[in-house]
Design a protein around this motif. Structure first.
Motif, short mmCIF file in Angstrom:
data_model
loop_
_atom_site.label_atom_id
_atom_site.label_comp_id
_atom_site.label_asym_id
_atom_site.label_seq_id
_atom_site.Cartn_x
_atom_site.Cartn_y
_atom_site.Cartn_z
N ILE A 179 18.26 -11.43 -1.92
CA ILE A 179 17.29 -11.87 -0.90
C ILE A 179 17.20 -13.40 -0.90
CG2 ILE A 179 14.92 -11.55 -0.08
CD1 ILE A 179 14.73 -9.11 -1.89
N PRO A 180 17.31 -14.05 0.26
CA PRO A 180 17.13 -15.50 0.32
C PRO A 180 15.77 -15.91 -0.22
CG PRO A 180 17.97 -14.66 2.41
CD PRO A 180 17.62 -13.47 1.58
N TRP A 181 15.72 -17.02 -0.95
CA TRP A 181 14.51 -17.32 -1.72
C TRP A 181 13.27 -17.52 -0.87
CZ3 TRP A 181 11.27 -21.57 -1.82
CH2 TRP A 181 11.68 -22.70 -1.09
N GLU A 182 13.42 -18.09 0.33
CA GLU A 182 12.21 -18.34 1.14
C GLU A 182 11.53 -17.01 1.50
OE1 GLU A 182 15.23 -19.52 1.99
OE2 GLU A 182 15.12 -21.60 2.72
N TYR A 183 12.37 -16.03 1.84
CA TYR A 183 11.82 -14.73 2.22
C TYR A 183 11.27 -14.00 0.99
CZ TYR A 183 11.42 -10.23 4.56
OH TYR A 183 10.93 -9.07 5.09
N LEU A 184 12.03 -14.06 -0.08
CA LEU A 184 11.62 -13.41 -1.33
C LEU A 184 10.32 -13.99 -1.85
CD1 LEU A 184 12.29 -11.56 -3.75
CD2 LEU A 184 13.65 -13.41 -4.69
N GLY A 185 10.19 -15.33 -1.72
CA GLY A 185 9.04 -16.00 -2.30
C GLY A 185 7.76 -15.85 -1.52
N LEU A 196 18.17 -7.69 6.83
CA LEU A 196 16.74 -7.37 6.71
C LEU A 196 16.12 -7.05 8.06
CD1 LEU A 196 15.62 -10.08 4.13
CD2 LEU A 196 15.29 -7.63 3.84
N GLY A 197 16.88 -7.26 9.13
CA GLY A 197 16.38 -6.94 10.45
C GLY A 197 15.95 -8.15 11.26
N PHE A 198 16.26 -9.37 10.76
CA PHE A 198 15.89 -10.56 11.51
C PHE A 198 17.16 -11.15 12.12
CE2 PHE A 198 12.76 -10.29 8.08
CZ PHE A 198 11.59 -10.26 8.82
N THR A 199 17.43 -10.81 13.38
CA THR A 199 18.61 -11.39 14.02
C THR A 199 18.24 -12.66 14.76
OG1 THR A 199 18.18 -9.74 15.71
CG2 THR A 199 20.06 -9.34 14.25
N ASP A 200 16.96 -12.81 15.07
CA ASP A 200 16.51 -14.01 15.77
C ASP A 200 15.92 -14.98 14.76
OD1 ASP A 200 15.44 -15.91 17.38
OD2 ASP A 200 13.74 -14.68 18.06
#
Lengths: 55, 479, 125
Positions: free
Chosen positions: B274-280, C68-72
């Protein structure tokens, strides 16, 4: 109404059943036993009889 | 009194001090492990990832290990003191015997707060998870999470009310499943069997490595505690285990080892997917990071497994929290630190039933009205104040009763090194909390100061003096 | 030392004590929230970019967001751009430590005074 709407009502209903059970049993217990018996628990009962310490 | 056996079935629960109905001694080491790990494991399923937001993925790993050291010290200290002072209330009873009544009152409140807030956080997560499941199964509307939050808390309160053995056996089963889920996710994604899907190098490249620099590592310590918060709760079961001097150290130390493994595996899998910005961002982004990691694998069985794991972890934790908070509240009531009414034991179920009931609406008030990161912060702050008390407690314990003076169930090595390490790590964590939540910290301490004065000048008059000291120990040195 | 006998507390008084403690609890925990003083918020800088390239996302990161479902990219821009502000004043930090240390010192001293009573009543027979 969809499945999840029923689930919402089901969750409310179950919550109410558990809550009523707890409250009824609580009031009944308080009415059945005397306060002295209910609050007779004391700390350190096991230690008082099993532990031996050098002094 | 020598031939009096408190565990005998004929005189079950009665004791020489006049106990007619006491808590039931039925638990073994596995239950202690389940209580400790059960409360904490949810920390791997949600909440720890705020540490990633605070300083990036590497910062979260550093925080994970430093907090691991902090909690290893906590577990060592706890094991020694509680295998000697074995009573419901745990650290509260320790403080009462070793430092003094006012400290004990404060510690009792830390415990109740830390656990009740954690319980609220768990219920919030459970509600969120069910709404996610609804969305995944194609429900178009927005699910009302409130009934599920209420149901989680009320059901577990009911289970606790009905007896400790069933409660903790339930915890043992669901905790074991939740822990296995993390192991399986790791084995499936890490590539130890080939086909690894970890992307650490790409996801932690350039700016994503340490987005805030070194201060981010410091800030991450705040939520680093969340990987392990609650392992000290094993001591609350002291009055209900069959053999406290053996089961408590064993269960607690096995618990911290389990958690160190689980925490590191969780970090590895989540930051690799998971990319850190989203994970965090645990509020708008990844509320349940292990569940999100499973979604990213694209494997439907893993999604279900980790979904179930997350739900079980939240329930196990809330369950343990109700158990611990009510034991602490009960112990305070039994000594008249709080109204004596709370010191009651249910004659059939042998649980502190009034304390269990009383704490339900408080947990609900926070679960339904306060955002998750704030609830977690309340819990962490109370925990942190408690960990700061522990080294003081340990140093005074060894000073007032040196080794050999009383029989200890377990003696930890390298004293005073763990105590001093713990104190230093607590100071660092206070700075970390200050960096984001200074206002809450000050408000919290103001609360404890006011409550302390209230206790010292008003409440303490209802407490019998000498009778508080219940351990059969010799007089402390220097008094 | 004379044996201290605690007075028995009436039901009303017990209830009142619980109410005081609850009021204190909710006060301490809710006040920072109500006064909007609760910290911990992130903020998104004005005019922050909303494209994958502008936000510095590499191919792997974009792929994971897609999964994750974010294409935009605009849908996750607020999450990606938000940052904490760690600026702080040394004065406030020192003040916090003074408060914490002061709290523990006060507690240890008052506890010790009460503890001496307990020990002398327990062991001086």
């Amino acid at each position: 109404m969809s499945f999840w709407n029923y689930m919402e009502y089901g969750a409310w209903a179950l919550s109410a059943i558990f809550a009523v059970y707890i409250v009824v049993d609580w009031l009944r217990t308080d009415a059945t036993y005397s306060e002295e018996v209910l609050t007779s628990s004391r700390e350190g009962e096991l230690e008082a009889i099993t532990e031996e310490h050098r002094s | 009194m020598a031939n009096f056996d408190i565990t005998s079935k004929e005189r079950d629960g009665m004791g020489p001090h006049g106990t007619q109905v006491g808590l039931l001694r039925v638990l073994g080491p596995a239950h202690v492990w389940a209580l400790g790990v059960g409360i904490v494991l949810v920390g791997e399923y949600m909440g720890w990832n705020f540490a990633v937001g605070k300083g990036g993925a590497y910062a979260a790993l550093v925080a994970c290990w430093f907090a691991g050291i902090l909690y290893t010290c906590v577990a060592m200290i706890d094991s020694e003191v509680t295998s000697t002072v074995a009573a419901a209330g745990g650290q509260y009873t320790q403080a009462k015997h070793i430092i003094g009544p006012l400290m004990a009152f404060n510690v009792g409140l830390y415990l109740v707060f830390a656990y009740t807030m954690l319980e609220a956080a768990n219920a919030i997560t459970a509600g969120y998870l069910i709404s996610q499941v609804a969305a995944l199964t194609g429900y178009a509307g927005t699910l009302d999470q409130q009934p599920f939050i209420v149901l989680a808390i009320v059901f577990l309160a009911w289970l606790n009310y009905r007896g400790v053995l069933a409660t903790l056996t339930f915890n043992l089963v669901i905790t074991a499943i939740a822990f296995s889920a993390i192991i399986i996710l790791f084995l499936a994604t890490s590539g130890v069997f080939g086909g690894g899907m970890m992307r650490h190098a790409d996801l932690m490249a350039d700016n994503a490595a340490l987005p805030y620099g070194w201060i981010g590592i410091l800030a991450a310590m705040h939520f680093g505690l969340w990987y392990y918060l609650g392992i000290e709760g094993t001591t609350q079961a002291a009055e209900e285990v069959r053999s406290p001097a053996r089961a408590l150290p064993f269960g607690t130390l096995a618990g911290i080892m389990t958690l160190l493994i689980a925490a590191t595996l969780t970090w590895y899998v989540c930051t690799g997917l998971i990319p850190w910005e989203y994970l965090g961002d645990g509020t708008n982004g990844s509320v349940a990071p292990l569940f999100d990691a499973a979604r990213l694998t694209g494997s439907q069985p893993l999604v279900w497994l980790l979904g179930v794991g997350t739900l079980f972890a939240t329930l196990a934790s809330a369950n343990g929290c109700i158990n611990d908070a009510s034991r602490a509240w009960f112990a305070l009531g039994r000594d008249k630190y709080l109204p004596g009414w709370f010191g009651a034991v249910h004659p059939r179920f042998r649980t502190p039933y009034r304390s269990i009931v009383f704490l339900v609406p408080i947990a609900l008030a926070f679960a339904l009205k306060v955002p998750l990161d704030q609830v977690i912060t309340f819990s962490i702050l109370s925990g942190l104040l408690e960990y700061t008390f522990m080294p003081l407690n340990m140093i005074l314990f060894r000073r007032k009763w040196p080794m050999g003076k009383i029989k200890r169930g377990y003696e930890h090595p390298f004293h005073p090194l763990p105590a001093l390490t713990l104190l230093a790590l607590c100071a660092i964590t206070f700075v970390a909390v200050f960096l984001g939540y200074g206002t809450q910290l000050v408000a919290m301490i103001a609360f404890y100061i006011v409550a302390s004065l209230w206790f010292h000048f008003w409440r303490y008059r209802f407490v019998n003096r000498g009778a508080q000291f219940t351990m059969p120990w010799p007089r402390p040195e220097g008094y | 030392m004379a044996h201290y006998v605690a007075p028995k507390q009436s039901k009303i008084s017990q209830l009142f004590d619980v109410a005081v403690l609850l009021a204190l609890t909710f006060g301490a925990l809710y006040l920072p929230l109500l006064l909007k003083l609760a910290g911990g918020g992130k903020s998104v800088p004005d005019g922050a970019p909303t494209t994958w390239e502008g936000m510095g996302q590499n191919a792997t990161e974009i792929a994971q967001y897609n999964a994750l479902g974010f294409t935009d990219p605009a849908a996750v821009a607020d999450i990606i751009n938000a940052r904490f502000d760690y600026s702080f004043s040394w004065g406030a930090l020192i003040l916090m430590f003074v408060i914490i240390v002061g709290y523990y010192v006060m507690m240890l001293r008052l506890s010790d005074r009460e503890y001496r009573d307990v020990i002398s009543e327990k062991f001086d027979k």
